[in-house]
Enzyme design. Structure first.
Site, PDB file in Angstrom:
ATOM      1  N   THR A  30       0.850  -1.193   0.000  1.00 28.35           N
ATOM      2  CA  THR A  30       0.000   0.000   0.000  1.00 28.35           C
ATOM      3  C   THR A  30       0.881   1.236   0.000  1.00 28.35           C
ATOM      4  OG1 THR A  30      -0.112   0.040   2.418  1.00 28.35           O
ATOM      5  CG2 THR A  30      -1.907  -1.099   1.249  1.00 28.35           C
ATOM      6  N   GLU A 117      -3.844   4.647   3.307  1.00 26.24           N
ATOM      7  CA  GLU A 117      -2.981   3.872   2.413  1.00 26.24           C
ATOM      8  C   GLU A 117      -3.771   3.311   1.242  1.00 26.24           C
ATOM      9  OE1 GLU A 117      -1.776   0.163   4.306  1.00 26.24           O
ATOM     10  OE2 GLU A 117      -2.596   0.899   6.175  1.00 26.24           O
TER      11      GLU A 117
HETATM   12  P1  ADP Z   1       4.844   0.919   3.758  1.00 31.29           P
HETATM   13  O1  ADP Z   1       4.399   0.467   5.082  1.00 31.29           O
HETATM   14  O2  ADP Z   1       6.132   1.675   3.776  1.00 31.29           O
HETATM   15  O3  ADP Z   1       3.755   1.661   3.021  1.00 31.29           O
HETATM   16  P2  ADP Z   1       4.170  -1.272   2.007  1.00 31.29           P
HETATM   17  O4  ADP Z   1       4.725  -2.658   2.011  1.00 31.29           O
HETATM   18  O5  ADP Z   1       2.748  -1.066   2.367  1.00 31.29           O
HETATM   19  O6  ADP Z   1       5.136  -0.433   2.948  1.00 31.29           O
HETATM   20  O7  ADP Z   1       4.316  -0.631   0.566  1.00 31.29           O
HETATM   21  C1  ADP Z   1       5.526  -0.343   0.033  1.00 31.29           C
HETATM   22  C2  ADP Z   1       5.533   0.454  -1.253  1.00 31.29           C
HETATM   23  O8  ADP Z   1       5.263  -0.450  -2.334  1.00 31.29           O
HETATM   24  C3  ADP Z   1       4.578   1.600  -1.554  1.00 31.29           C
HETATM   25  O9  ADP Z   1       4.901   2.812  -0.909  1.00 31.29           O
HETATM   26  C4  ADP Z   1       4.843   1.746  -3.073  1.00 31.29           C
HETATM   27  O10 ADP Z   1       5.999   2.535  -3.294  1.00 31.29           O
HETATM   28  C5  ADP Z   1       5.149   0.309  -3.508  1.00 31.29           C
HETATM   29  N1  ADP Z   1       4.133  -0.376  -4.325  1.00 31.29           N
HETATM   30  C6  ADP Z   1       4.453  -1.333  -5.253  1.00 31.29           C
HETATM   31  N2  ADP Z   1       3.360  -1.802  -5.860  1.00 31.29           N
HETATM   32  C7  ADP Z   1       2.289  -1.155  -5.308  1.00 31.29           C
HETATM   33  C8  ADP Z   1       0.877  -1.213  -5.529  1.00 31.29           C
HETATM   34  N3  ADP Z   1       0.354  -2.047  -6.443  1.00 31.29           N
HETATM   35  N4  ADP Z   1       0.079  -0.408  -4.797  1.00 31.29           N
HETATM   36  C9  ADP Z   1       0.608   0.426  -3.880  1.00 31.29           C
HETATM   37  N5  ADP Z   1       1.937   0.541  -3.616  1.00 31.29           N
HETATM   38  C10 ADP Z   1       2.787  -0.236  -4.321  1.00 31.29           C
HETATM   39  N1  RBF Z   2      -6.621  -3.291   8.491  1.00 30.00           N
HETATM   40  C1  RBF Z   2      -7.453  -3.646   9.516  1.00 30.00           C
HETATM   41  O1  RBF Z   2      -7.019  -3.732  10.644  1.00 30.00           O
HETATM   42  N2  RBF Z   2      -8.784  -3.890   9.302  1.00 30.00           N
HETATM   43  C2  RBF Z   2      -9.357  -3.809   8.067  1.00 30.00           C
HETATM   44  O2  RBF Z   2     -10.571  -4.035   7.921  1.00 30.00           O
HETATM   45  C3  RBF Z   2      -8.495  -3.475   6.953  1.00 30.00           C
HETATM   46  N3  RBF Z   2      -8.978  -3.411   5.691  1.00 30.00           N
HETATM   47  C4  RBF Z   2      -8.154  -3.077   4.660  1.00 30.00           C
HETATM   48  C5  RBF Z   2      -8.660  -3.013   3.359  1.00 30.00           C
HETATM   49  C6  RBF Z   2      -7.850  -2.675   2.290  1.00 30.00           C
HETATM   50  C7  RBF Z   2      -8.423  -2.625   0.913  1.00 30.00           C
HETATM   51  C8  RBF Z   2      -6.467  -2.404   2.513  1.00 30.00           C
HETATM   52  C9  RBF Z   2      -5.561  -2.049   1.378  1.00 30.00           C
HETATM   53  C10 RBF Z   2      -5.967  -2.468   3.799  1.00 30.00           C
HETATM   54  C11 RBF Z   2      -6.784  -2.789   4.881  1.00 30.00           C
HETATM   55  N4  RBF Z   2      -6.293  -2.850   6.188  1.00 30.00           N
HETATM   56  C12 RBF Z   2      -7.118  -3.200   7.217  1.00 30.00           C
HETATM   57  C13 RBF Z   2      -4.958  -2.330   6.493  1.00 30.00           C
HETATM   58  C14 RBF Z   2      -3.854  -3.340   6.602  1.00 30.00           C
HETATM   59  O3  RBF Z   2      -3.796  -3.792   7.923  1.00 30.00           O
HETATM   60  C15 RBF Z   2      -2.589  -2.562   6.204  1.00 30.00           C
HETATM   61  O4  RBF Z   2      -2.619  -2.356   4.829  1.00 30.00           O
HETATM   62  C16 RBF Z   2      -1.322  -3.216   6.626  1.00 30.00           C
HETATM   63  O5  RBF Z   2      -1.203  -3.219   8.009  1.00 30.00           O
HETATM   64  C17 RBF Z   2      -0.100  -2.492   6.046  1.00 30.00           C
HETATM   65  O6  RBF Z   2      -0.028  -1.170   6.443  1.00 30.00           O
HETATM   66 MG    MG Z   3       1.778   0.831   3.076  1.00 28.68          MG
END
Ligand code: ADP
Ligand code: RBF
Ligand code: MG
Length: 183
Positions: A30, A117
């Site tokens: 995300t 996110e």
């Molecule tokens: P963080 O907790 O730092 O956000 P994540 O594992 O959630 O770590 O995401 C890392 C990064 O992955 C995002 O900030 C973005 O640069 C990259 N990324 C790669 N593919 C995607 C995608 N399909 N959607 C969103 N972010 C993506």
């Molecule tokens: N986290 C939760 O604790 N509860 C949720 O219902 C929840 N729904 C999510 C739905 C979507 C579409 C996405 C992208 C994330 C959601 N998350 C939720 C957040 C998830 O815990 C988070 O993306 C990870 O912890 C990484 O930051």
């Molecule tokens: Mg993220």
């Protein structure tokens, strides 16, 4: 059908570091944005929960340096820094794409601060920390929930992605994709 008011809500932001769990714990990366950009967006009372819409990434990006690990930090967001590079988003990644967005405290993890996110439904060549991100939020899917296991959380997120793709395919929202905002 056009989106139901108050949507579309347009958000102009940039990608910051998050908790570092999206890819590693869930296999669902995300792109985090400052929660303040969501709160300022005009969505009523900054309601937390899961949204869907369209996203476009552009501009230069960098690499993320983590000063603390998510583990040692508990429920607080780890300290991060983005080191900018001269790399720019490649054209095939810089188009308007479907997205799902999660806003709130992530009850499953019990975060102490709200996060916003965006998971973009697209395979990117690289991570793009620091890049510009434009969002058109088009609707609300559900409130945040707690889950009994990581697998149950992942399954629900997959369900959100399926729903978002379905609604976007049915409605097209072509007029929003070609909106001046995404130019
Ligand atoms: P963080 O907790 O730092 O956000 P994540 O594992 O959630 O770590 O995401 C890392 C990064 O992955 C995002 O900030 C973005 O640069 C990259 N990324 C790669 N593919 C995607 C995608 N399909 N959607 C969103 N972010 C993506
Ligand atoms: N986290 C939760 O604790 N509860 C949720 O219902 C929840 N729904 C999510 C739905 C979507 C579409 C996405 C992208 C994330 C959601 N998350 C939720 C957040 C998830 O815990 C988070 O993306 C990870 O912890 C990484 O930051
Ligand atoms: Mg993220």
């Amino acid at each position: 059908m056009p989106p139901v008011p108050p949507y579309p809500v347009f958000i102009d932001s940039h990608v910051i570091g998050g908790f570092g769990r999206g890819s590693s714990d869930l296999g669902i990366p995300t792109a985090n944005i400052p929660a303040s950009d969501f709160l300022a967006s005009g969505i009523p009372k900054g309601q937390t929960g899961i949204y869907f819409g369209l996203a476009k990434i552009s501009g230069k990006y960098g690499t993320l340096v983590r000063h603390t690990s998510p583990e040692e930090n508990g429920s607080k967001p780890p300290a991060t820094e983005i080191v900018q590079t001269e790399k720019s988003i490649v054209p095939k990644d810089g188009v308007v794409l479907p997205m799902v967005m999660s806003v709130g405290w992530n009850p499953f993890y019990g975060n102490s601060e709200p996060s916003a996110e965006v998971h973009i439904v697209h395979k990117f060549a690289e991570q793009f920390y620091g890049a510009a991100i434009k969002l058109a939020v088009l609707g609300y899917i559900r409130p945040e929930q707690n889950f009994a296991s990581v697998d149950a959380l992942i399954e629900e997120i997959m369900n959100d992605i399926r729903k978002a793709k379905e609604i976007l395919a049915e409605n097209g929202f072509k007029q929003i994709e070609s909106n001046e905002f995404f130019k």
